[in-house]
Design an enzyme around this catalytic site. Structure first.
Site, mmCIF file in Angstrom:
data_model
loop_
_atom_site.group_PDB
_atom_site.id
_atom_site.type_symbol
_atom_site.label_atom_id
_atom_site.label_comp_id
_atom_site.label_asym_id
_atom_site.label_seq_id
_atom_site.Cartn_x
_atom_site.Cartn_y
_atom_site.Cartn_z
ATOM 1 N N CYS A 167 -10.567 1.109 3.387
ATOM 2 C CA CYS A 167 -9.959 0.725 4.666
ATOM 3 C C CYS A 167 -9.181 1.911 5.232
ATOM 4 C CB CYS A 167 -9.020 -0.466 4.471
ATOM 5 S SG CYS A 167 -9.915 -2.010 4.290
ATOM 6 N N GLU A 219 -3.934 4.006 6.620
ATOM 7 C CA GLU A 219 -3.747 3.716 5.199
ATOM 8 C C GLU A 219 -4.191 4.903 4.354
ATOM 9 O OE1 GLU A 219 -5.723 1.897 1.666
ATOM 10 O OE2 GLU A 219 -5.640 0.186 3.026
ATOM 11 N N ARG A 266 0.797 -1.233 0.000
ATOM 12 C CA ARG A 266 0.000 0.000 0.000
ATOM 13 C C ARG A 266 0.828 1.281 0.000
ATOM 14 N NH1 ARG A 266 -2.963 -3.518 -0.837
ATOM 15 N NH2 ARG A 266 -5.057 -3.844 -0.018
HETATM 16 N N1 EPU Z 1 -12.703 -9.417 9.822
HETATM 17 C C1 EPU Z 1 -13.413 -9.399 10.995
HETATM 18 N N2 EPU Z 1 -14.208 -8.314 11.258
HETATM 19 C C2 EPU Z 1 -14.335 -7.262 10.409
HETATM 20 C C3 EPU Z 1 -13.603 -7.281 9.212
HETATM 21 C C4 EPU Z 1 -12.799 -8.370 8.921
HETATM 22 O O1 EPU Z 1 -13.322 -10.311 11.798
HETATM 23 O O2 EPU Z 1 -15.078 -6.325 10.733
HETATM 24 C C5 EPU Z 1 -11.883 -10.585 9.507
HETATM 25 C C6 EPU Z 1 -12.426 -11.365 8.316
HETATM 26 O O3 EPU Z 1 -13.419 -12.287 8.734
HETATM 27 C C7 EPU Z 1 -11.192 -12.046 7.766
HETATM 28 C C8 EPU Z 1 -10.066 -11.048 8.081
HETATM 29 O O4 EPU Z 1 -10.587 -10.165 9.086
HETATM 30 O O5 EPU Z 1 -10.932 -13.228 8.469
HETATM 31 C C9 EPU Z 1 -9.631 -10.262 6.853
HETATM 32 O O6 EPU Z 1 -10.735 -9.500 6.362
HETATM 33 P P1 EPU Z 1 -10.945 -9.170 4.797
HETATM 34 O O7 EPU Z 1 -10.923 -10.425 4.009
HETATM 35 O O8 EPU Z 1 -12.111 -8.271 4.680
HETATM 36 O O9 EPU Z 1 -9.617 -8.427 4.363
HETATM 37 P P2 EPU Z 1 -8.909 -7.180 5.001
HETATM 38 O O10 EPU Z 1 -7.521 -7.596 5.332
HETATM 39 O O11 EPU Z 1 -9.708 -6.536 6.067
HETATM 40 C C10 EPU Z 1 -7.895 -6.342 2.730
HETATM 41 C C11 EPU Z 1 -7.612 -4.962 2.207
HETATM 42 C C12 EPU Z 1 -8.857 -4.408 1.509
HETATM 43 C C13 EPU Z 1 -9.272 -5.364 0.413
HETATM 44 C C14 EPU Z 1 -9.594 -6.713 1.074
HETATM 45 C C15 EPU Z 1 -10.100 -7.763 0.094
HETATM 46 C C16 EPU Z 1 -6.078 -3.693 3.646
HETATM 47 C C17 EPU Z 1 -5.948 -2.734 4.776
HETATM 48 N N3 EPU Z 1 -7.327 -4.065 3.324
HETATM 49 O O12 EPU Z 1 -8.876 -6.174 3.764
HETATM 50 O O13 EPU Z 1 -8.489 -3.166 0.927
HETATM 51 O O14 EPU Z 1 -10.411 -4.881 -0.257
HETATM 52 O O15 EPU Z 1 -8.384 -7.189 1.702
HETATM 53 O O16 EPU Z 1 -9.117 -8.194 -0.744
HETATM 54 O O17 EPU Z 1 -5.073 -4.095 3.074
HETATM 55 C C18 EPU Z 1 -8.507 -0.779 1.005
HETATM 56 O O18 EPU Z 1 -7.301 -0.850 0.748
HETATM 57 O O19 EPU Z 1 -9.091 0.317 1.130
HETATM 58 C C19 EPU Z 1 -9.235 -2.021 1.195
HETATM 59 C C20 EPU Z 1 -10.494 -2.032 1.561
#
Ligand code: EPU
Length: 302
Positions: free
Chosen positions: A225, A295, A176
């Site tokens: 995010c 971020e 990022r």
């Molecule tokens: N989770 C929770 N509670 C929540 C949100 C997530 O328990 O409220 C858990 C999910 O169940 C999962 C884990 O956290 O086990 C990861 O969640 P998710 O798959 O949604 O991925 P993320 O790491 O939160 C990343 C990127 C997103 C991108 C998604 C999907 C970052 C900071 N975030 O999110 O990017 O869309 O993967 O690929 O790297 C962005 O950059 O603005 C963004 C939204």
């Protein structure tokens, strides 16, 4: 904003200019005070002239993409905000190499790829930013990131006015972020894609979009995010486990669908969002010892 700058703009800039333009109209949060001048340079030459004028008049320059990863202060921005949707809007291909203007929306680029039968960008399905913004922040999802596909980045150096072309490995892509200095204005990038059928590309785009739509509040006003994922864990999960969903300040609230999103549920100010960010950071630090890093980009006067 000095009148020599306004007069200079009148003389050199062919594109549209709006003075005291509220940035709330240009951010996905729907938040942000006015900037002194909001400029749509008409083409690359126009962009170069506007940049030279800003330098000569010592007017700070900020280039805005689609404003989707941005929190602008309620006091706005002293200086010129440039939007490249007209100056850098072209998509051109030579086989599987595609050159895309920084002002092109990622969504438009992805649909263009699907229609041409070119695969490789589907990971970005549902990311709302511009190509320039996506490159600067190395936007991505769990399925891939911009740096996987970028071969070259072209831009203009604000200080020297020089046009530069960097190979992908000189951009300093990391999770990022990039090492590109803020004085480097991205104008264009070349992506390496691969031949595939429209059906396959569209299937993957739809599949990835639906996964995101199920877990992220895509229909609400947010900046995506808020925090970067700490190494080896998920910011969303940490914030959720710390019990922050639903926490609020004024019109800003932590999403109950995905805890790493803050939503403007109506009338939120930048200060509301900033206070809520501090509340969330503190609660996560107290509960887990983890220090979350932002971020999104925070700019302007608060
Ligand atoms: N989770 C929770 N509670 C929540 C949100 C997530 O328990 O409220 C858990 C999910 O169940 C999962 C884990 O956290 O086990 C990861 O969640 P998710 O798959 O949604 O991925 P993320 O790491 O939160 C990343 C990127 C997103 C991108 C998604 C999907 C970052 C900071 N975030 O999110 O990017 O869309 O993967 O690929 O790297 C962005 O950059 O603005 C963004 C939204």
């Amino acid at each position: 904003m000095t009148s020599p700058f306004k007069q200079g703009l009148d003389k050199v800039c062919k594109g549209r200019v709006r003075f005291n333009e509220p940035l709330s109209r240009h951010t996905s949060f729907g938040i942000g005070g006015p900037c002194d001048a909001f400029i749509y340079p008409a083409d690359l030459e126009d962009l170069q002239k506007v940049l030279a004028l800003c330098k000569e008049q010592e007017v700070p320059v900020f280039v805005i993409g689609n404003g989707t990863n941005l929190l602008v202060g309620d006091g706005g921005i002293r200086g010129a905000v440039l939007k490249l949707s007209q100056a850098c809007f072209q998509i051109e291909s030579s086989g599987e190499l595609v050159s895309v203007g920084a002002g092109v929306g990622l969504a438009r680029f992805l649909w263009w790829c699907a229609r041409q039968g070119l695969g490789g960008m589907e990971f970005a399905s549902g990311i709302p930013g511009s190509v320039g913004g996506a490159i600067r922040g190395n936007a991505g999802t769990l399925k891939g990131e911009i740096s996987d596909r970028v071969m070259q980045v072209e831009g203009i150096d604000l200080e020297s006015g020089e046009s530069l072309c960097l190979n992908g490995d000189k951009v300093g892509f990391a999770y990022r972020k990039t090492d590109l200095p803020s004085s480097f204005i991205i104008t264009k990038a070349t992506f390496q894609l691969y031949r595939d059928s429209l059906e396959n590309v569209k299937l993957r785009m739809d599949e990835y979009f639906l996964i995101r739509k199920r877990s992220q509040p895509l229909d609400e006003r947010s900046a995506g995010c808020i925090f970067r994922n700490p190494e080896g864990s998920s910011a969303g999960q940490l914030i959720d486990e710390a019990g922050c969903k639903g926490m609020s300040r004024g019109g800003a609230v932590v999403s109950s669908l995905h805890a790493n999103f803050i939503i403007n549920r109506g009338g939120a100010t930048a200060s509301d969002v900033l206070m809520l960010i501090k509340d969330v950071k503190k609660r996560v630090r107290d509960r887990t010892g983890v220090n979350l890093e932002l971020e999104i980009e925070v700019i302007g006067e608060f």
